[in-house]
Design an enzyme around this catalytic site. Structure first.
Site, PDB file in Angstrom:
ATOM      1  N   GLY A  45      83.069  78.456 -48.771  1.00  0.00           N
ATOM      2  CA  GLY A  45      82.004  77.470 -49.529  1.00  0.00           C
ATOM      3  C   GLY A  45      82.679  77.045 -50.523  1.00  0.00           C
ATOM      4  O   GLY A  45      82.178  75.960 -51.112  1.00  0.00           O
ATOM      5  N   CYS A 254      63.890  65.291 -23.908  1.00  0.00           N
ATOM      6  CA  CYS A 254      65.000  63.974 -23.703  1.00  0.00           C
ATOM      7  C   CYS A 254      64.485  63.098 -22.518  1.00  0.00           C
ATOM      8  O   CYS A 254      64.397  63.581 -21.598  1.00  0.00           O
ATOM      9  CB  CYS A 254      66.239  64.491 -23.371  1.00  0.00           C
ATOM     10  SG  CYS A 254      67.424  63.486 -23.029  1.00  0.00           S
ATOM     11  N   CYS A 257      67.392  63.618 -19.578  1.00  0.00           N
ATOM     12  CA  CYS A 257      67.546  65.317 -18.989  1.00  0.00           C
ATOM     13  C   CYS A 257      66.365  65.874 -19.039  1.00  0.00           C
ATOM     14  O   CYS A 257      66.494  66.952 -18.358  1.00  0.00           O
ATOM     15  CB  CYS A 257      68.885  65.675 -19.611  1.00  0.00           C
ATOM     16  SG  CYS A 257      68.937  66.470 -21.288  1.00  0.00           S
ATOM     17  N   CYS A 279      68.864  62.937 -25.819  1.00  0.00           N
ATOM     18  CA  CYS A 279      69.705  63.938 -26.525  1.00  0.00           C
ATOM     19  C   CYS A 279      70.828  63.063 -27.278  1.00  0.00           C
ATOM     20  O   CYS A 279      71.511  62.073 -27.015  1.00  0.00           O
ATOM     21  CB  CYS A 279      70.765  64.493 -25.532  1.00  0.00           C
ATOM     22  SG  CYS A 279      69.613  65.888 -24.455  1.00  0.00           S
ATOM     23  N   CYS A 285      73.517  66.478 -22.781  1.00  0.00           N
ATOM     24  CA  CYS A 285      72.779  65.831 -21.925  1.00  0.00           C
ATOM     25  C   CYS A 285      73.309  65.792 -20.436  1.00  0.00           C
ATOM     26  O   CYS A 285      72.775  65.792 -19.396  1.00  0.00           O
ATOM     27  CB  CYS A 285      72.470  64.210 -22.431  1.00  0.00           C
ATOM     28  SG  CYS A 285      71.161  63.642 -21.720  1.00  0.00           S
TER      29      CYS A 285
END
Lengths: 292, 261
Positions: A45, A254, A257, A279, A285
């Protein structure tokens, strides 16, 4: 004659007609960037300054991510590049083509096949495995930047762990909107120490960073910073006790899909208000469609 | 009254700061006691603000020492502390009220967030609690609770100054530094602000060091005062004594130059 014909995979330029090294950057630059990456991994970080180079693309197009990828990529790597989750957008296509040309590496759109995934704005839906590296393109690495303009001051705040200001921002969101309205680049605390900007990924993806098996590297070219989340690292999104962190939820699946519980993009279909949700991760997808 | 009141809160010994060959302030020594308000007066360029900045760890002095008695009862040299400790002190036990409220406030976040910042800095993570305390403090400095979500930009000069005071007092500091807190305010607003300051200081048992060029302000809120000229303290005593019976020729001049309306 294409440039790749003159390149060796050992990282040394051939004598005749080579205009650049394997993976574009010269070996000294790669060493410098690798040192920064190692330091970043050692201090999860923490933003490590590095001498960012000019790349053959404008700032803001992923110069940081490209330099990180160029420094870690080897001839046996398989590269995937996504932009907004998609493999076929301009930025993704050109960065993929760039590395095909300058490093002659195999490329893929399959998340599970890739060893290095350079990304802008998304973490793939398919869970990442051990051994994979996710390289983020970061526009503004400093999470405190818009609250405190002085770099000297923000560095001191990181050093002394003075992160009250970050919550001022979240407070302000709740006061104004009734909830934490920040939806992307949502600040996280890494391993209980550094507050970090996860780059502009949707906060939907924040939980995927937590205890990820893959190594996550962040490169900011213009701001000349590299930071990292090693595998199996604690990553917690900041929040208030009475306003806990939440990810976006989508009411419909979606449209292509039919998957649920994933991040969707809204696509406008016409000028009469027609739209659909699909997606954002194009590879995911496609895989879903092939399965059914 | 507790046993701690027998010891000074701040002990200043021989503090000096030079700007190259010029003297900012020189050889300043005094003790500040709990619950006491000390005024530093003098003309422009006499070193008041330099001294205040030295005392509040905003500007490192070249000479002398400044010791502060922490809540643990320990006397600590503020310049010997680690930076982390010093900054923690600055945002919990101490307050600093700037002459220009824009210097002490975050102008782009709401009044509530301005007051709540110190609470969040010391680890409060409950939005409702922070907001409740912010509204309470706005009330104590006479700002209506429906202004809690407004930005200080939408506030008048007097309100901004009161907001700055609330922002500083929310962590119950023991020592507050004020640099011309009433500068730039008109007289009626000044009077109300002074009233407010006086009652807050009395109610909370605060110690304060107030820099002002306005002798009337010093008379109203301070117990003791120091008169500065050319970087040095030329007279030091109880406020009423200094103003009613000035000893130094410069103080006599200063007192006699107050306009009587």
């Amino acid at each position: 004659m294409t440039a790749s014909n003159n390149l060796t995979h050992e990282g040394a330029p051939t004598m005749a007609g080579a205009t650049y090294n394997f993976a574009y950057l010269d070996e000294q630059t790669k060493r410098m960037i690798r040192r920064a990456i190692l330091k970043a991994i050692a201090i999860p970080g923490y933003q490590v300054p590095f001498a960012s180079r000019e790349m053959p693309m404008p700032y803001g197009w992923g110069t940081g991510g490209v330099q990180v990828t160029a420094s870690i990529i080897g001839p046996d790597d398989v590269l995937k590049v996504i932009d907004q989750g998609a493999d076929d957008t301009t930025n993704a296509v050109s960065i993929r083509a760039f590395f095909q040309k300058v490093a002659n590496v195999a490329v893929t759109t399959r998340t599970h096949e890739a060893t290095i995934i350079q990304t802008r704005h998304r973490i793939p839906e398919t869970p990442l495995k051990s051994g994979q590296v996710l390289v983020y393109q970061v526009p503004i690495p400093e999470p405190l930047r818009f609250l405190e303009p002085r770099e000297t001051e923000t560095r001191t705040m990181h050093a002394l762990e003075e992160y009250g200001l970050m919550h001022v921002k979240l407070y302000e969101d709740i006061a104004r909107h009734g909830y934490i309205a920040k939806t992307y680049a949502y600040p996280v605390k890494v391993e209980d120490r550094y507050v970090m900007d996860p780059s502009p990924i949707p906060k939907f993806d924040n939980p995927k960073m937590h205890m990820s098996e893959a190594l996550q590297l962040f490169g900011a070219g213009r701001e000349k910073r590299i930071y990292a989340i090693p595998p199996h690292t604690k990553v917690v999104s900041l929040d208030f006790e009475d306003h806990p962190f939440e990810v976006q939820k989508f009411s419909e699946p979606c449209a292509i899909c039919g998957s649920r519980g994933i991040y969707l993009d809204e696509v406008i279909l016409d000028d009469r208000g027609g739209h659909m949700f699909v997606c954002s991760d194009t590879d995911f997808c496609e895989e879903q469609r092939n399965e059914h | 009254m507790n046993i701690d009141d027998d010891a000074p809160l701040l002990t200043v010994n021989g503090v000096g700061k030079r700007y190259g060959n010029r003297i900012g302030c020189a050889d300043v020594s005094f003790d500040l006691w709990p619950g006491e308000v000390l005024a530093i007066v003098g003309e422009s360029g006499s070193g008041k603000t330099t001294l205040l900045n030295c005392l509040s760890t905003r500007l490192e002095p070249d000479a002398g020492s400044i010791c502060y008695r922490t809540r643990g009862g320990e006397m600590r040299d503020v310049y010997q502390m680690r930076e982390a400790e010093r900054r923690f002190l600055m945002r919990t036990d101490w307050g600093f009220v700037h002459q220009n409220p824009a210097d002490g406030l975050r102008m782009t976040v709401s009044a509530g967030a301005n007051v709540g910042e110190r609470l969040m800095a010391v680890g409060e993570r409950h939005y409702g609690d922070i907001r409740g305390k912010a509204i309470d403090w706005l009330g104590r400095v006479e700002i209506a609770s429906d202004r809690v979500d407004d930005q200080p930009r939408a506030f008048s000069g007097g309100m901004r100054q009161r907001l700055q005071i609330a922002r500083n007092l929310v962590t119950h500091p023991r020592l507050v530094f004020m640099d011309e807190p009433t500068g730039g305010l008109d007289v009626s607003v000044q009077a109300r602000l002074l009233d407010l300051l006086r009652s807050l200081v009395a109610e909370l048992g605060l110690s304060a060091i107030v820099v002002t060029h306005d002798l009337a302000v010093a008379r109203l809120i301070s117990h003791r005062m120091m008169v500065m000229k050319d970087g040095r303290v030329i007279e030091h005593g109880l406020t009423d004594r200094v103003l009613d019976d000035p000893h130094a020729p410069y103080t006599q001049l200063l007192v006699s130059s107050i306009l009587q309306v």
